[in-house]
Scaffold this active site. Structure first.
Site, PDB file in Angstrom:
ATOM      1  N   LYS A   2       0.983  -1.186  -0.041  1.00 23.03           N
ATOM      2  CA  LYS A   2       0.043   0.136  -0.023  1.00 23.03           C
ATOM      3  C   LYS A   2       0.963   1.191   0.002  1.00 23.03           C
ATOM      4  O   LYS A   2       2.129   1.095   0.560  1.00 23.03           O
ATOM      5  CB  LYS A   2      -0.843   0.035   1.329  1.00 23.03           C
ATOM      6  CG  LYS A   2      -2.063   0.777   0.979  1.00 23.03           C
ATOM      7  CD  LYS A   2      -3.217   0.274   0.642  1.00 23.03           C
ATOM      8  CE  LYS A   2      -4.544   1.039   0.437  1.00 23.03           C
ATOM      9  NZ  LYS A   2      -5.789   0.286  -0.113  1.00 23.03           N
TER      10      LYS A   2
ATOM     11  N   GLY B 247     -25.164   2.408   3.825  1.00 26.02           N
ATOM     12  CA  GLY B 247     -24.172   3.018   2.614  1.00 26.02           C
ATOM     13  C   GLY B 247     -25.021   2.451   1.257  1.00 26.02           C
ATOM     14  O   GLY B 247     -24.932   1.371   1.043  1.00 26.02           O
TER      15      GLY B 247
ATOM     16  N   GLY C  90     -23.606   3.673  -2.072  1.00 28.87           N
ATOM     17  CA  GLY C  90     -22.813   4.014  -2.790  1.00 28.87           C
ATOM     18  C   GLY C  90     -22.704   2.923  -4.217  1.00 28.87           C
ATOM     19  O   GLY C  90     -23.558   2.019  -4.240  1.00 28.87           O
TER      20      GLY C  90
ATOM     21  N   VAL D 152     -20.703   0.261  -4.000  1.00 27.40           N
ATOM     22  CA  VAL D 152     -20.991  -1.119  -3.584  1.00 27.40           C
ATOM     23  C   VAL D 152     -22.371  -1.467  -2.818  1.00 27.40           C
ATOM     24  O   VAL D 152     -23.033  -2.382  -3.193  1.00 27.40           O
ATOM     25  CB  VAL D 152     -19.766  -1.620  -2.255  1.00 27.40           C
ATOM     26  CG1 VAL D 152     -20.037  -2.812  -1.708  1.00 27.40           C
ATOM     27  CG2 VAL D 152     -18.552  -1.333  -3.031  1.00 27.40           C
TER      28      VAL D 152
HETATM   29  P1  NAD Z   1     -18.961   5.100  -2.269  1.00 28.01           P
HETATM   30  O1  NAD Z   1     -18.346   6.463  -1.916  1.00 28.01           O
HETATM   31  O2  NAD Z   1     -19.404   4.764  -3.657  1.00 28.01           O
HETATM   32  O3  NAD Z   1     -20.251   4.795  -1.396  1.00 28.01           O
HETATM   33  C1  NAD Z   1     -20.158   4.976  -0.005  1.00 28.01           C
HETATM   34  C2  NAD Z   1     -21.374   5.538   0.489  1.00 28.01           C
HETATM   35  O4  NAD Z   1     -21.546   5.490   1.891  1.00 28.01           O
HETATM   36  C3  NAD Z   1     -21.996   6.807   0.088  1.00 28.01           C
HETATM   37  O5  NAD Z   1     -22.931   6.998  -0.612  1.00 28.01           O
HETATM   38  C4  NAD Z   1     -21.564   7.557   1.434  1.00 28.01           C
HETATM   39  O6  NAD Z   1     -22.599   8.835   1.475  1.00 28.01           O
HETATM   40  C5  NAD Z   1     -22.195   6.680   2.476  1.00 28.01           C
HETATM   41  N1  NAD Z   1     -21.715   6.925   3.760  1.00 28.01           N
HETATM   42  C6  NAD Z   1     -20.541   7.412   4.466  1.00 28.01           C
HETATM   43  N2  NAD Z   1     -20.814   7.563   5.731  1.00 28.01           N
HETATM   44  C7  NAD Z   1     -21.924   6.661   5.912  1.00 28.01           C
HETATM   45  C8  NAD Z   1     -22.633   6.590   7.265  1.00 28.01           C
HETATM   46  N3  NAD Z   1     -22.178   7.227   8.230  1.00 28.01           N
HETATM   47  N4  NAD Z   1     -23.938   6.138   7.161  1.00 28.01           N
HETATM   48  C9  NAD Z   1     -24.536   5.815   5.958  1.00 28.01           C
HETATM   49  N5  NAD Z   1     -23.870   5.845   4.868  1.00 28.01           N
HETATM   50  C10 NAD Z   1     -22.511   6.614   4.798  1.00 28.01           C
HETATM   51  O7  NAD Z   1     -17.997   3.805  -1.863  1.00 28.01           O
HETATM   52  P2  NAD Z   1     -18.203   2.207  -2.267  1.00 28.01           P
HETATM   53  O8  NAD Z   1     -16.906   2.088  -3.296  1.00 28.01           O
HETATM   54  O9  NAD Z   1     -19.506   2.067  -2.194  1.00 28.01           O
HETATM   55  O10 NAD Z   1     -17.221   1.903  -0.883  1.00 28.01           O
HETATM   56  C11 NAD Z   1     -17.934   1.349   0.236  1.00 28.01           C
HETATM   57  C12 NAD Z   1     -17.333   0.596   1.271  1.00 28.01           C
HETATM   58  O11 NAD Z   1     -16.534  -0.339   0.764  1.00 28.01           O
HETATM   59  C13 NAD Z   1     -15.824   1.266   1.812  1.00 28.01           C
HETATM   60  O12 NAD Z   1     -15.536   1.049   2.910  1.00 28.01           O
HETATM   61  C14 NAD Z   1     -14.962   0.796   0.672  1.00 28.01           C
HETATM   62  O13 NAD Z   1     -13.305   1.040   1.234  1.00 28.01           O
HETATM   63  C15 NAD Z   1     -15.271  -0.546   0.747  1.00 28.01           C
HETATM   64  N6  NAD Z   1     -14.806  -1.271  -0.362  1.00 28.01           N
HETATM   65  C16 NAD Z   1     -15.064  -0.718  -1.723  1.00 28.01           C
HETATM   66  C17 NAD Z   1     -14.694  -1.529  -2.845  1.00 28.01           C
HETATM   67  C18 NAD Z   1     -14.851  -1.173  -4.166  1.00 28.01           C
HETATM   68  O14 NAD Z   1     -14.783  -1.973  -5.216  1.00 28.01           O
HETATM   69  N7  NAD Z   1     -15.468  -0.112  -4.668  1.00 28.01           N
HETATM   70  C19 NAD Z   1     -13.949  -2.822  -2.623  1.00 28.01           C
HETATM   71  C20 NAD Z   1     -13.546  -3.037  -1.292  1.00 28.01           C
HETATM   72  C21 NAD Z   1     -14.042  -2.515  -0.087  1.00 28.01           C
END
Ligand code: NAD
Length: 354
Positions: free
Chosen positions: A81, A183, A185, A187
């Site tokens: 990382k 959340g 977003g 995922v």
């Molecule tokens: P994203 O930014 O697209 O979505 C995250 C969502 O969570 C946003 O809509 C945000 O408004 C919401 N959020 C933030 N704080 C919050 C809270 N306290 N309560 C409710 N909602 C809240 O991110 P993502 O890509 O969907 O990733 C989500 C999680 O999954 C993160 O922890 C990320 O590290 C993990 N992750 C993502 C991937 C990937 O492929 N994108 C892979 C492995 C892990």
């Protein structure tokens, strides 16, 4: 002065490199935890840290997490990382990215970088101008491995939730199973859509409630306020927003039988895994269930280097192995009395020769 390798988060990392480039103002740390299974792979984070020690801690912890995640995903990659220490105004210049790319190139392929928080696909494309050791680049064509990892991560979590429902509730389908999703977003939204298609009952929440409400309307779900989603009475709580939500208070609030979601580093501290188990809640270790994205990103890199098929079906085939891996962890947890996170850590450590 205390030697930094006596720090709690230092876990016999193979290499920790400080990168300074006075001309561009770059300060970065590249941490390689293990290259036992292959080059250390993991994204670059661009973040303003209150203290430099926080950046070091992040690099050490995140690179170890990548070793475990890549190993448990069956990928021929180790864990690494990088963190770029942003100034208070978070200025990111092409010169900084170029100096960072040169540092990655100088490692000769021991570290393969990708996007992480604060780094866009365009930033990675710029880094790729100066080093070949980059994954997570845009790909052409719908059938190619790679591109946005979100949907692949969501697919793995969906399959993992189905496996958890089978293990804990004895049900072959998620029809009528109540899942509360924190959340919505990339995922969380993807997981919700896949579950809705199979008839699950859903409650969704986001700090941007307009986002949660739009999704709820689209798929016919209920919504809960951000401070209420963790205490919704449900079968499965699926965290897909923040890390460290499973702390003393968070675990006490849960009213579910399973925790299975994609957020990274859900357990605040190691004792929180056993604490969940003690409450009778089945936990899907985060780095095992959320590996779909890294599987896609890694196969894109390996394909570019002629080391894996460039076929999206290969990505799907490997994601389909996630439920079996979880089931193996839960069975071992049931027979040994260790919590699933402890079993997963032990399995990952064995795979990386620790
Ligand atoms: P994203 O930014 O697209 O979505 C995250 C969502 O969570 C946003 O809509 C945000 O408004 C919401 N959020 C933030 N704080 C919050 C809270 N306290 N309560 C409710 N909602 C809240 O991110 P993502 O890509 O969907 O990733 C989500 C999680 O999954 C993160 O922890 C990320 O590290 C993990 N992750 C993502 C991937 C990937 O492929 N994108 C892979 C492995 C892990």
């Amino acid at each position: 002065m205390t030697a930094f390798w006596t720090e709690a988060d230092y876990d016999d990392h193979e290499l920790v490199q400080l990168v300074r480039d006075a001309k561009s103002g770059l300060t970065a740390i590249i941490a390689l935890h293990s290259t036992h299974l292959g080059p250390g792979a993991g994204g670059t984070r661009f973040w303003h840290y209150a203290e430099p020690a926080d950046a070091m801690r992040d690099a050490l912890r995140l690179s170890r997490g990548m070793s475990y995640k890549n190993a448990m995903a069956g990928l021929p990659m180790g864990g690494g990382k990088a963190v770029i220490l942003a100034g208070a105004n978070k200025t990111k210049t092409p010169e900084m990215l170029a100096a960072f790319a040169d540092a990655v190139e100088a490692l000769g392929g021991k570290y393969v970088t990708a996007e992480d928080v604060g780094i866009s696909e365009a930033d990675m494309a710029a880094v790729a101008q100066r080093t070949q050791y980059v994954s997570g680049l845009p790909v052409e064509g719908e059938d190619a491995a790679g591109g946005d990892p979100g949907p692949f991560t969501a697919l793995g979590i969906f399959l993992g939730i189905k496996a958890a429902v089978k293990h804990k509730l004895g049900k072959d389908s998620v029809e009528g199973v109540h899942v509360a999703i924190q959340g919505t977003g990339s995922v969380g939204g993807g997981v919700a859509r896949l579950l809705a298609r199979d008839g699950a009952k859903l409650t969704v929440s986001d700090i941007h409630m307009d986002r949660a409400e739009a999704l709820a309307t689209e798929i016919g779900a209920d919504t809960a306020a951000p401070d209420a989603i963790m205490s919704v009475t449900c079968d499965v709580f699926s965290p897909n927003a923040l890390g460290a939500i499973l702390d003393d208070a968070g675990i006490a609030r849960l009213d579910c039988k399973v925790v299975a979601g994609g957020a990274n580093n859900q357990l605040q501290r190691p004792e929180h895994g056993p604490m969940l188990a003690k409450r009778g809640i089945l936990y899907a270790p985060d780095y095992v269930i959320n590996a779909g994205g890294i599987i896609s990103v890694t196969l894109e890199y390996l394909c570019r280097n002629d080391k894996a098929p460039c076929d999206i079906n290969e990505v799907r085939k490997r994601i389909a192995l996630i439920p079996g891996r979880l089931e193996q962890i839960w069975q071992e947890s049931d027979s040994t009395g260790e919590s699933p996170d402890q079993v997963a850590d032990r399995m990952a450590q064995a795979l990386i020769g620790r």
